[in-house]
Scaffold this active site. Sequence first.
Site, PDB file in Angstrom:
ATOM      1  N   LYS A  32       0.768  -1.296   0.080  1.00  0.00           N
ATOM      2  CA  LYS A  32      -0.033  -0.048   0.027  1.00  0.00           C
ATOM      3  C   LYS A  32       0.955   1.310  -0.299  1.00  0.00           C
ATOM      4  CE  LYS A  32      -1.574   1.017   3.985  1.00  0.00           C
ATOM      5  NZ  LYS A  32      -0.953   2.518   4.310  1.00  0.00           N
ATOM      6  N   THR A  33       1.604   1.348   0.871  1.00  0.00           N
ATOM      7  CA  THR A  33       2.661   2.680   0.983  1.00  0.00           C
ATOM      8  C   THR A  33       3.624   2.946  -0.173  1.00  0.00           C
ATOM      9  OG1 THR A  33       2.969   2.168   3.526  1.00  0.00           O
ATOM     10  CG2 THR A  33       4.427   3.673   2.413  1.00  0.00           C
ATOM     11  N   ASP A 224      -4.700   8.228   2.819  1.00  0.00           N
ATOM     12  CA  ASP A 224      -4.208   7.019   3.233  1.00  0.00           C
ATOM     13  C   ASP A 224      -5.075   6.449   4.319  1.00  0.00           C
ATOM     14  OD1 ASP A 224      -2.458   4.885   3.586  1.00  0.00           O
ATOM     15  OD2 ASP A 224      -1.144   5.890   4.821  1.00  0.00           O
ATOM     16  N   GLU A 225      -5.309   5.191   4.515  1.00  0.00           N
ATOM     17  CA  GLU A 225      -5.873   4.651   5.693  1.00  0.00           C
ATOM     18  C   GLU A 225      -7.480   5.321   5.498  1.00  0.00           C
ATOM     19  OE1 GLU A 225      -4.765   2.127   6.938  1.00  0.00           O
ATOM     20  OE2 GLU A 225      -2.738   2.167   7.493  1.00  0.00           O
ATOM     21  N   GLN A 258      -9.834  -3.932   7.330  1.00  0.00           N
ATOM     22  CA  GLN A 258      -8.825  -3.374   8.693  1.00  0.00           C
ATOM     23  C   GLN A 258      -9.482  -1.997   9.122  1.00  0.00           C
ATOM     24  OE1 GLN A 258      -4.662  -3.758   7.966  1.00  0.00           O
ATOM     25  NE2 GLN A 258      -5.162  -4.186   5.948  1.00  0.00           N
ATOM     26  N   ARG A 612      -0.410  -9.603  10.865  1.00  0.00           N
ATOM     27  CA  ARG A 612       0.952  -9.231  11.209  1.00  0.00           C
ATOM     28  C   ARG A 612       2.074 -10.137  11.179  1.00  0.00           C
ATOM     29  NH1 ARG A 612      -0.328  -5.156   9.803  1.00  0.00           N
ATOM     30  NH2 ARG A 612      -2.164  -6.003   8.974  1.00  0.00           N
TER      31      ARG A 612
END
Length: 747
Positions: A32-33, A224-225, A258, A612
């Site tokens: 994503k980043t 973002d997010e 998420q 994670r």
Amino acid sequence: MTYLSSLNEVQHQAVTHTDGPVMVIAGPGSGKTRVLTYRIAYLIEQGVAPQQILALTFTNKAAREMKERIQAVVGSKGERVWAGTFHSIFARILRVEAPKIDFPPAFTIYDRDDSKSLVGDIIKEMRLDPKQYNPNAVLARISSAKSNLITPELYAKDHELIHYDRMNKRPQIYDIYERYYKRCKQAGAMDFDDLLLQMYRLLQENKDNVREKYQRIFRYVLVDEFQDTNYLQYAIIKLLTVYHNSPFNICIVGDDAQSIYSFRGATIENILKFEQDFPEVSVFKLEQNYRSTDHIVKAANMVISNNNKQIQKEIWTELGDGHKIKVIKAVSDVEEGRLVASTIIEYKNRLHLENRDIAILYRTNAQSRVFEEHLRKQNLAYKIFGGLSFYQRKEVKDILGYLRLTVNERDDEAFKRIINTPKRGIGKTTTGKIAEIAVEEGVSMWAVLTSGLYPAKGKLASFVQMIEKFKAKAASSDAYEVAMMVAQESGIFEQLRQDQSIEGIGRMENASALLDGIKEFVENDIADEGATTDRSLAAYLSDIALLTDLDTTDEEESDYISLMTTHTAKGLEWKAVFVVGLEENLFPSYMSMGSPDQLDEERRLFYVSITRAKMFLALSYATSRYQFGQFRYNDPSRFLEEIDEIHFESTVERKKQLFKEPRLLADRPGRKKDFEPRVNPADFKPSPSEQLAEGMQVLHLQFGSGRILSIDGARDNKVATIHFDQGDDSERRIMLRFAKLQIVEQG
């Protein structure tokens, strides 16, 4: 543009499709980043001025990382991109435009303590009961209103809000909110919520000279997010990106699976309805996971598929099958801590992992205590993230302060800590005078009060009498009985109960967890080799002092095991992850049981937790634990049952753990029934639980006919082991107060 060659096909499309609204659904570990930063770099290389790009994030760390990555591609031009958190970017704009909404350019930004202090002053001025109008709870209510674009004027007209406050015996929250809002403006101050609310006001009320100005400046907006945005943040984004009734160049990046911050006001509806709000949107789904192996990825897919509201996607990986998931079953939370610590040692020895490769994730901060204790016993370095070490938390230290003074009246540090905790009207001036006399006379502060050197009248006399009562109790009772008396009669429990904010509930859980630990100490019949069997308060304090000695852990040590809540872990990754406390009413939380939406969020939180892990995933649960002073038997979390057996280390052992061994059952609100009723409900009449006894033949609506093999426990905690005639030698443990059993035949 060599950097584009490192992208997969979907990532490449998401980076290079620059015009119009774009939604990038980014699964865990999907890059994503990289997509977000490369998209900005690509825009700059296509001729877009850096200062015409706005990138909104939720953390300063994410913004810094984004700028560093952009500059690595396009050089110093990347520094001119407007990249930062919602609050920092909006504060920057408000500094310039504040006079347009009657604020000075140099307005003050109130932090949480400033806001709490102002609310506390207003409550005093209005002569309201601070217990009834707890400042933290009032602030949470005000924050929620602002996040939903509800000003004091709108609050006063909202009959549902007013009715809710009356039902909670706080009818004057509106008045407090109105005064707080006016006082902030009078002081030229904004709190964190105001940075959003006043930004919205600025854009909404100044369409021609402000809103259009920033719409022209920010030709490209990236968020973002996005799944973590609240109603107000999305409302501001819409004002910035809809120009002359036509959607602008907006790109959102996020993952509905998420979305885990509803308690902060985030709403999953923003991302779920984005396609409705922007019908021309181009959607790109990043489904390849570059972090985790196949067993972990497929387990995560299975879990999240049970949610009702979601954007359909199938995460996959090319990293191979990897190791299967380990399930750790413990008979108690204490054994869970021991088994997790011993498994970590096994992983370190057999798999050559470093401490830094390992994380323990838990649902609530209060759970850290037992893991801290066992990691210390094994001399394993660890660090608590997202909060203080359990024994350093204020509410825990306050209770321990009372216990310390009860055992040792000369403990002046404990005396100073608790003399006015909770507040009982003994001010700093009085405490200062007592301390002065103690130094002059060379005696303890307690001795000053009890020897007549300082007159112990009124509130001071009551304090002395209370401590004397605790001392008398300690002389004849075990540590837990004394601690329960202290927690209740000192007023600490009552003070914590009054605060119903998220933080307040967490503090109450921590205080309860401390008492649970003391009860375990008292009832632990199997002492470690060389350990004392003394169950007195003095023995407990001596024992706990060794566990909390900060010298045993090097704070500068970089190789540590990470301990944190599942919320705090979002965005992080480790080679080995332990997700602990997987029991009904703990994970998922008991607070989610009455709401399908909240249960869905708990499942998303579990999804975030297990994704994670890169290589090794362990899931643990305890069949019993102390919670809020009660010994409770627990069902394994429903989330464990949602993962196919083929992904676990031993399918035979897992079947035995989750299905074949006796399980404790209670009604689960919101859960789908596993079986159709085996008994006609019209003919079924539950017998009083006190009449149930060993040997009786009974009926259960769901499991049919069975015989009670044994009953253990006491009072409300009695549990029956019952053999049901289901053809699979099924034995189940059912808590009698939830049992709903009909007696068919006496034993």
